[in-house]
Design a protein around this motif. Structure first.
Motif, mmCIF file in Angstrom:
data_model
loop_
_atom_site.group_PDB
_atom_site.id
_atom_site.type_symbol
_atom_site.label_atom_id
_atom_site.label_comp_id
_atom_site.label_asym_id
_atom_site.label_seq_id
_atom_site.Cartn_x
_atom_site.Cartn_y
_atom_site.Cartn_z
ATOM 1 N N TYR A 92 20.380 21.332 32.940
ATOM 2 C CA TYR A 92 20.031 20.028 32.101
ATOM 3 C C TYR A 92 19.475 18.938 33.033
ATOM 4 O O TYR A 92 20.302 18.598 33.911
ATOM 5 C CB TYR A 92 20.958 19.869 31.185
ATOM 6 N N PHE A 133 19.229 14.715 32.350
ATOM 7 C CA PHE A 133 19.605 13.505 31.188
ATOM 8 C C PHE A 133 18.821 12.244 32.017
ATOM 9 O O PHE A 133 18.839 11.990 32.930
ATOM 10 C CB PHE A 133 20.789 13.451 31.130
ATOM 11 N N TYR A 153 20.490 8.618 31.306
ATOM 12 C CA TYR A 153 21.509 7.602 30.423
ATOM 13 C C TYR A 153 21.024 6.160 30.774
ATOM 14 O O TYR A 153 20.691 5.710 31.652
ATOM 15 C CB TYR A 153 22.730 7.845 31.246
ATOM 16 N N MET A 160 28.051 3.363 28.639
ATOM 17 C CA MET A 160 26.817 4.253 28.857
ATOM 18 C C MET A 160 26.570 5.199 27.951
ATOM 19 O O MET A 160 27.177 5.833 27.447
ATOM 20 C CB MET A 160 27.195 5.141 30.285
ATOM 21 N N LEU A 172 22.830 18.426 35.487
ATOM 22 C CA LEU A 172 23.849 19.047 35.136
ATOM 23 C C LEU A 172 23.586 20.435 35.352
ATOM 24 O O LEU A 172 22.863 21.187 34.462
ATOM 25 C CB LEU A 172 24.209 18.685 33.877
ATOM 26 N N ALA A 173 24.238 21.394 36.270
ATOM 27 C CA ALA A 173 24.124 22.865 36.260
ATOM 28 C C ALA A 173 24.918 23.353 34.954
ATOM 29 O O ALA A 173 25.915 22.873 34.740
ATOM 30 C CB ALA A 173 24.348 23.362 37.412
ATOM 31 N N ASN A 174 24.309 24.271 34.164
ATOM 32 C CA ASN A 174 25.090 24.986 33.168
ATOM 33 C C ASN A 174 25.216 26.409 33.195
ATOM 34 O O ASN A 174 25.178 26.933 32.304
ATOM 35 C CB ASN A 174 24.314 24.445 31.839
ATOM 36 N N TYR A 231 29.362 23.672 38.467
ATOM 37 C CA TYR A 231 29.182 23.852 36.896
ATOM 38 C C TYR A 231 29.811 22.598 36.355
ATOM 39 O O TYR A 231 31.048 22.275 36.676
ATOM 40 C CB TYR A 231 29.993 24.863 36.747
ATOM 41 N N GLY A 232 29.109 21.913 35.566
ATOM 42 C CA GLY A 232 29.938 20.857 34.763
ATOM 43 C C GLY A 232 29.859 19.291 35.391
ATOM 44 O O GLY A 232 30.619 18.386 34.639
ATOM 45 N N ASP A 240 31.797 21.707 26.355
ATOM 46 C CA ASP A 240 31.992 22.614 27.216
ATOM 47 C C ASP A 240 31.608 21.947 28.722
ATOM 48 O O ASP A 240 30.642 21.103 28.795
ATOM 49 C CB ASP A 240 30.980 23.754 27.142
ATOM 50 N N ARG A 241 31.641 22.919 29.835
ATOM 51 C CA ARG A 241 31.192 22.092 31.027
ATOM 52 C C ARG A 241 29.875 22.221 31.367
ATOM 53 O O ARG A 241 29.152 21.408 31.915
ATOM 54 C CB ARG A 241 31.907 23.052 32.053
ATOM 55 N N GLY A 242 29.190 22.916 30.593
ATOM 56 C CA GLY A 242 27.606 22.753 30.757
ATOM 57 C C GLY A 242 26.779 21.978 29.554
ATOM 58 O O GLY A 242 25.643 22.143 29.587
ATOM 59 N N GLY A 243 27.736 21.307 29.065
ATOM 60 C CA GLY A 243 27.106 20.411 28.027
ATOM 61 C C GLY A 243 27.034 18.878 28.235
ATOM 62 O O GLY A 243 27.720 18.219 29.275
ATOM 63 N N GLU A 244 26.141 18.063 27.390
ATOM 64 C CA GLU A 244 25.997 16.730 27.757
ATOM 65 C C GLU A 244 27.348 16.283 27.640
ATOM 66 O O GLU A 244 28.156 16.385 26.685
ATOM 67 C CB GLU A 244 25.103 15.937 26.643
ATOM 68 N N GLN A 245 27.608 14.781 28.492
ATOM 69 C CA GLN A 245 28.729 14.158 28.323
ATOM 70 C C GLN A 245 28.668 12.888 27.676
ATOM 71 O O GLN A 245 27.456 12.335 27.780
ATOM 72 C CB GLN A 245 29.276 13.907 29.853
ATOM 73 N N TYR A 246 29.500 12.598 26.928
ATOM 74 C CA TYR A 246 29.650 11.371 26.150
ATOM 75 C C TYR A 246 30.672 10.335 26.842
ATOM 76 O O TYR A 246 31.957 10.789 26.979
ATOM 77 C CB TYR A 246 29.869 11.672 24.707
ATOM 78 N N PHE A 247 30.379 9.162 26.881
ATOM 79 C CA PHE A 247 31.018 8.207 27.686
ATOM 80 C C PHE A 247 31.856 7.228 26.773
ATOM 81 O O PHE A 247 31.118 6.758 25.759
ATOM 82 C CB PHE A 247 30.222 7.534 28.823
#
Lengths: 118, 112
Positions: free
Chosen positions: A33, A35, A37, A45, A95-97, A103-104, B96-103
């Motif tokens: 992915y 992004f 921000y 953020m 981000l590698a998914n 990963y992550g 999940d690790r492969g998901g977007e992150q919320y801060f």
């Protein structure tokens, strides 16, 4: 390992105009992915937009859109009808998914400070 | 609204005096992250929890520790803060690790 490069440390734009922020990345991953921000001064953020690498169609969220060029590993952000509230630091992130040591883990670019002038 | 909450927003501590920063989330996400962000720089990942599984970054100093007593809460402990640890500390979550992150909004730490 991934790298993300934002070559524009600072940008400025007049209110109501359009501005494009650049981002390039390097990876050997196939599933990932991207992004953008936004981090306003002394504020939280927040996620502006995301793009799945497997999708050819460019993501759009209201005034924000991306130009995703997978072969060129380019991921620029276009802000249309700029508003004073768009003034912020903008980070491009990768981000590698899929599995693996990365990963992550979000890999951020250096950031671009965008100032919208009235 | 579902969110990521950090307390306190501002923390002042003395050189060498232990300090704990708190993060909680109502998103019910599996993964919680701690980042350090210095002025005008990108956030730097310190460690993350996937559920109860702790993952430390190789270059995170031993001075930094973390605890996740349950799904909702995660703590950052700085055992002996130095002047160089003054920064904004960001908590983030993802499903999940492969998901977007919320801060979260961050905690600004000052070391005197």
């Amino acid at each position: 390992a991934q790298t993300v490069t934002q070559s524009q440390p600072e940008m400025s734009v007049q209110e109501a105009e359009t501005v494009t922020l650049s981002c390039t990345y390097d990876t050997s991953e196939n599933n990932y992915y991207l992004f953008w921000y936004k981090q306003p001064p002394s504020r939280q953020m927040i996620l502006v937009i995301r793009q799945e690498a497997y999708k050819q169609q460019n993501a759009t969220e209201n005034r924000f859109s991306v130009n995703f060029q997978k072969a060129a590993k380019s991921f620029s952000l276009k802000i249309s009808d700029s508003q004073l509230g768009d003034t912020a630091m903008y980070f491009c992130a990768f981000l590698a998914n899929a599995g693996g040591t990365s990963y992550g883990k979000l890999t951020f670019g250096q950031g671009t400070i965008l100032t919208v002038h009235p | 609204d579902a969110m990521v909450i950090q307390n306190p927003r501002y923390q002042v501590t003395q050189f060498g005096k232990p300090v704990t920063l708190s993060c909680s989330q109502t998103l019910n996400h599996n993964v919680m992250y701690w980042y350090q962000q210095k002025s005008s720089q990108a956030p730097k990942l310190l460690f993350h929890y996937y559920d109860k599984d702790f993952n430390n970054e190789a270059d995170t100093p031993d001075n930094f520790q973390s605890r996740r007593p349950n799904t909702s809460f995660c703590f950052l402990d700085i055992r002996s803060p130095g002047l160089g640890d003054a920064a904004m500390y960001l908590c983030a979550t993802s499903w999940d690790r492969g998901g977007e992150q919320y801060f979260g909004p961050g905690t600004r730490l000052t070391v005197t």
